[in-house]
Structures are given as C-alpha cells and as structure tokens.
Design an enzyme around this catalytic site. Structure first.
Site, short mmCIF file in Angstrom:
data_model
loop_
_atom_site.label_atom_id
_atom_site.label_comp_id
_atom_site.label_asym_id
_atom_site.label_seq_id
_atom_site.Cartn_x
_atom_site.Cartn_y
_atom_site.Cartn_z
N ASP A 42 0.81 -1.21 0.00
CA ASP A 42 0.00 0.00 0.00
C ASP A 42 0.85 1.26 0.00
OD1 ASP A 42 -2.31 -1.36 0.31
OD2 ASP A 42 -2.59 -0.86 2.42
N LYS A 64 -3.45 2.72 -2.48
CA LYS A 64 -4.71 3.45 -2.60
C LYS A 64 -4.68 4.57 -1.59
CE LYS A 64 -7.37 -0.19 -2.20
NZ LYS A 64 -8.57 -1.00 -2.11
N MET A 178 -9.70 7.56 8.29
CA MET A 178 -10.05 8.19 7.00
C MET A 178 -11.06 9.32 7.22
SD MET A 178 -10.28 4.83 4.53
CE MET A 178 -10.73 3.61 5.76
N1 SAH Z 1 -5.40 -0.95 8.32
C1 SAH Z 1 -5.01 0.37 8.79
C2 SAH Z 1 -6.05 1.42 8.46
C3 SAH Z 1 -6.25 1.63 6.98
S1 SAH Z 1 -7.38 2.92 6.63
C4 SAH Z 1 -4.75 0.33 10.29
O1 SAH Z 1 -5.06 -0.67 10.95
O2 SAH Z 1 -4.19 1.29 10.82
C5 SAH Z 1 -6.29 4.29 6.38
C6 SAH Z 1 -6.47 5.28 7.51
O3 SAH Z 1 -5.76 4.82 8.65
C7 SAH Z 1 -5.90 6.65 7.24
O4 SAH Z 1 -6.81 7.44 6.50
C8 SAH Z 1 -5.74 7.18 8.66
O5 SAH Z 1 -6.98 7.57 9.19
C9 SAH Z 1 -5.30 5.93 9.40
N2 SAH Z 1 -3.84 5.82 9.51
C10 SAH Z 1 -3.05 4.88 8.97
N3 SAH Z 1 -1.75 5.08 9.32
C11 SAH Z 1 -1.74 6.18 10.11
C12 SAH Z 1 -0.72 6.89 10.80
N4 SAH Z 1 0.55 6.52 10.76
N5 SAH Z 1 -1.09 7.97 11.51
C13 SAH Z 1 -2.38 8.37 11.60
N6 SAH Z 1 -3.38 7.73 10.98
C14 SAH Z 1 -3.07 6.66 10.24
#
Ligand code: SAH
Length: 260
Positions: A42, A64, A178
């Site tokens: 990703d 994405k 998100m």
């Molecule tokens: N599977 C991932 C989430 C994917 S959805 C998980 O478990 O974390 C993608 C969203 O995750 C982003 O839009 C944001 O809201 C959050 N996100 C992912 N990495 C992040 C980070 N390092 N800091 C803050 N938000 C994060």
C-alpha cells in the site's frame, strides 16, 4: 535455502505493516517479508519496511490513497492470486492491521475462491500508535468503557451512514479512520446527537513516523482544527474523555474564539 513451513510457494500472507515506524512491525511480519518472492504494498507502508524484502523480491505498489488514482480492489485481488498461482510466495503488505479497514475480506475471499492458501499476520493499528504518541490510554476505567473504530470515508457527494446516536456515547472513545475530509460532518453530527461541544479531541497525523504531529482540540472546534492543522499525511481523529489526558501536543482553539 531457508525453509518456510508456514509459507509454502503458491501461498499468500496478508501482513500488517503497522503504523509506519519499522520497529512497530512484528517479528513474524519481518520474517514473512524477508521470505516473500513478491510484496504487494500500500501507499501507507514506509520505505524502511520495504527494505526488509529480499533483493530478488519484486515490490509492487498497489497503493490506494483517497483522491489519487489507484488500482481498483478487484484488480489487486487478481494480481495477488495470480502471483500465488504462478508459484510465488506472496506477501500482501498493508498499513496497520490488515483486518481493520484494510479490504482483507475481499482478498481472503479471492484467494479462497481460487484455492490458494491465505493467512493473516496482524499488525499494530493506527489508533494504538496514535494513543502511544499521545501518551494516553484509549480506555479509562469507569469513564471510557467502549472503544469504537469507525471509518468516516464517504464516496464523493454521499453522506456518511453511521449511527450517530449510538456513537455520541460519552463513555466511549471514537477512533475515526479516514476522517480528515469528513471532520466537519463528524463534528456536526455528533453535536447534533447530543455530544457536548467541549468533548476533547486529538488529531494525530503520521503517527509513529518522524513527521508525526499531534493536536488537541474540542469537538465543536474540530472542523477548524482539521482544516488548519493537518497536512497531507494519514490522520486519525480521536474523540472522547480519554483524550482529556493527553500530553505533549499543540492545542488548537481550546478556548472558543467567540464566547457567548
Ligand atoms: N489498516 C489500517 C487502516 C487503513 S485505513 C490500520 O489498521 O491502521 C487508512 C487510515 O488509517 C488513514 O486514512 C488514517 O486515518 C489511518 N492511519 C493509517 N496510518 C496512520 C498513521 N501513521 N497515523 C495516523 N493515521 C493513520
């Protein structure tokens, strides 16, 4: 040649890469990444994590990020399945935990339909990393007894379909994934459902990365804070009393600009 009893040729692992800091990867994730012939990753997976792959491994970006052009889910499903069918050890590397807003279900389904063995290696989800950065607990004994992971990603022009009444529970912590583009709607809907305007909110961008930034605000000022404070990186909105205890952050308009 090292043997990988749990990672035979022609199989797939959906691997959680964690929130960005390579030290927040599990040891199992690291082993699987090293063993992979191909890594489909990703946009949220950092370069330090990708460096763990073997030199001979193919690295395929199938990222994405909202608003940017990307492969659709069906073609990602097809790519990972055909790589496995051609006999490769496939790692599908996802930010955070694959089972949280990670489209894992589609990929599991596609692999199973094709008779390809597929397993999940969990990862540290962004909300856990954000809590760590904030120096706060996501739950509080007696005050924040519930933790909800929600996504506030709506298709353009569509409203968010969430049970706002249930989410406005003062004894809950909401971790909104998100949610940057929908911060206005999240704030308005929760206020309309009776959540107090002074409910503490934290915004964490790029949690666990050197570029990490944390902000502290309140529910009624969340739209302003999200617009002015956040940059391009992935960000979480964290809402609830547990966020009253955070440390080491910049505050945005903690006092309302206009007093009644
Ligand atoms: N599977 C991932 C989430 C994917 S959805 C998980 O478990 O974390 C993608 C969203 O995750 C982003 O839009 C944001 O809201 C959050 N996100 C992912 N990495 C992040 C980070 N390092 N800091 C803050 N938000 C994060």
């Amino acid at each position: 040649m090292t043997d990988h009893p749990d990672f035979p040729r022609g199989s797939i692992w959906l691997v959680g890469a964690g929130p960005g800091d390579p030290e927040l990867l599990t040891r199992k994730a690291e082993r699987l990444i090293r063993a992979a012939d191909v890594v489909f990753h990703d946009a949220l997976v950092g370069p330090e994590v990708l460096k763990l792959a073997a030199r001979s491994a193919r690295l395929v970006h199938v990222g994405k990020r909202s608003g940017r052009h990307s492969r659709d889910q069906a073609s990602i499903d097809q790519l990972i399945v055909s790589a496995a069918l051609s006999g490769e050890r496939v790692v599908r590397l996802k930010g955070g935990d694959p089972s949280i807003f990670g489209r894992a279900d589609e990929e599991l389904g596609a692999a199973r339909a094709a008779g390809v063995p597929v397993r999940i290696c969990p990862g540290i989800t962004a909300a856990s990393a954000a809590a760590a950065s904030l120096g706060a607990s996501l739950t509080l004994r007696g005050t924040a007894r519930r933790l909800s992971f929600i996504t506030a990603h709506a298709r353009t022009g569509e409203e968010l379909e969430l049970d706002w009444q249930a989410l406005a529970d003062p004894a809950a912590t909401l971790a909104v994934y998100m949610g940057k583009a929908s911060a206005d709607e999240v704030s308005l809907r929760l206020l309309a459902a009776g959540m107090p305007g002074e409910t503490p909110v934290a915004l964490v961008e790029n949690a666990s990365l050197p570029s990490e930034r944390c902000f502290h605000t309140r529910l009624d000022l969340l739209p302003l804070a999200a617009r002015t404070a956040l940059g391009d990186g992935p960000a979480l909105l964290m809402i609830g009393q547990a966020m009253a205890k955070i440390t080491a952050t910049a505050s945005i308009g903690l006092e309302p600009a206009i007093r009644p």
